[in-house]
Design a protein around this motif. Structure first.
Motif, short mmCIF file in Angstrom:
data_model
loop_
_atom_site.label_atom_id
_atom_site.label_comp_id
_atom_site.label_asym_id
_atom_site.label_seq_id
_atom_site.Cartn_x
_atom_site.Cartn_y
_atom_site.Cartn_z
N ALA A 142 0.85 -1.18 0.00
CA ALA A 142 0.00 0.00 0.00
C ALA A 142 0.89 1.24 0.00
N ALA A 143 2.16 1.05 0.35
CA ALA A 143 3.14 2.13 0.34
C ALA A 143 4.44 1.57 -0.19
N GLY A 144 5.27 2.45 -0.71
CA GLY A 144 6.56 2.01 -1.23
C GLY A 144 6.48 1.70 -2.71
N ASP A 145 7.53 1.98 -3.38
CA ASP A 145 7.65 1.74 -4.80
C ASP A 145 8.06 0.29 -5.02
N VAL A 146 7.38 -0.42 -5.89
CA VAL A 146 7.67 -1.84 -6.13
C VAL A 146 9.13 -2.04 -6.53
N ALA A 147 9.64 -1.17 -7.38
CA ALA A 147 11.04 -1.30 -7.82
C ALA A 147 11.99 -1.14 -6.64
N GLU A 148 11.72 -0.18 -5.76
CA GLU A 148 12.58 0.00 -4.59
C GLU A 148 12.51 -1.21 -3.66
N VAL A 149 11.32 -1.73 -3.45
CA VAL A 149 11.16 -2.92 -2.59
C VAL A 149 11.89 -4.10 -3.22
N ARG A 150 11.74 -4.28 -4.51
CA ARG A 150 12.42 -5.38 -5.21
C ARG A 150 13.94 -5.23 -5.07
N ARG A 151 14.46 -4.01 -5.27
CA ARG A 151 15.91 -3.78 -5.12
C ARG A 151 16.37 -4.06 -3.70
N THR A 152 15.55 -3.68 -2.72
CA THR A 152 15.92 -3.91 -1.32
C THR A 152 15.94 -5.40 -1.00
N LEU A 153 14.99 -6.15 -1.52
CA LEU A 153 14.98 -7.61 -1.34
C LEU A 153 16.25 -8.23 -1.92
N ILE A 154 16.71 -7.70 -3.05
CA ILE A 154 17.94 -8.20 -3.66
C ILE A 154 19.16 -7.74 -2.87
#
Length: 181
Positions: A142-154
């Protein structure tokens, strides 16, 4: 005003099923962790199962109610639920009632809870395209950019990808000795 009593039968039945074949404590813990996946109702109502197991450690009637597993199985399940309880306390600050991330942060303590929570959305032993990773994550943000979350997971090694970004997969952190931040 009288409080509504929760229906403990689903927890009773689940715990009975988890211990019916008297598994090793390690296997019981793995089964319980699988039951506590984010998309499962148990993720939200884990505190009921934790309370039920704590009562069972003291009262024999409660142990019978749960299928009478041995003490080692109780200890293993209590350990899993207590660790889960600590995670959920942290997650409550960042998740909506439906389990969506409502606040995205880069604080280490929050990421220690948020990243495993999000990584559990991905199946092990499966590869994903970037679009599929976005498709899995999007409903839970509901918050956060999907690309940023994906990069953080990596970045924190919860997901890995090929150098060209064509394939992504969940990293099995449990199997990696010394896996840490």
């Amino acid at each position: 005003m009288l409080g509504v009593q929760p229906d403990l039968r689903p927890f009773q039945e689940t715990i009975q099923a988890l211990v019916a074949d008297q598994p090793s404590p390690d296997l019981a813990a793995v089964r319980l962790q699988a039951w506590l996946q984010p998309r499962h109702q148990a993720f939200r109502d884990h505190h009921l199962a934790l309370s039920l197991l704590k009562v069972a450690t003291v009262h024999e009637e409660a142990r019978v109610f749960l299928g009478n597993p041995n003490a080692l199985l109780y200890t293993a399940m209590l350990d899993v639920l207590e660790k889960h309880e600590a995670e959920v306390r942290t997650l409550r600050r960042y998740l909506s009632g439906e389990g969506q991330v409502r606040i995205w942060t880069r604080k280490t303590r929050a990421l220690e809870a948020l990243l495993p929570y999000l990584a559990k959305l991905f199946e092990g032993q499966r590869t994903y395209t970037e679009a599929e990773v976005t498709h899995v994550l999007q409903p839970w943000l509901a918050a956060g950019d999907v690309a940023e979350v994906r990069r953080t997971l990596i970045e924190y090694r919860w997901l890995a990808r090929t150098p060209n970004g064509a394939a992504y997969w969940r990293v099995d952190r449990e199997a990696r000795p010394g896996a840490s931040w």
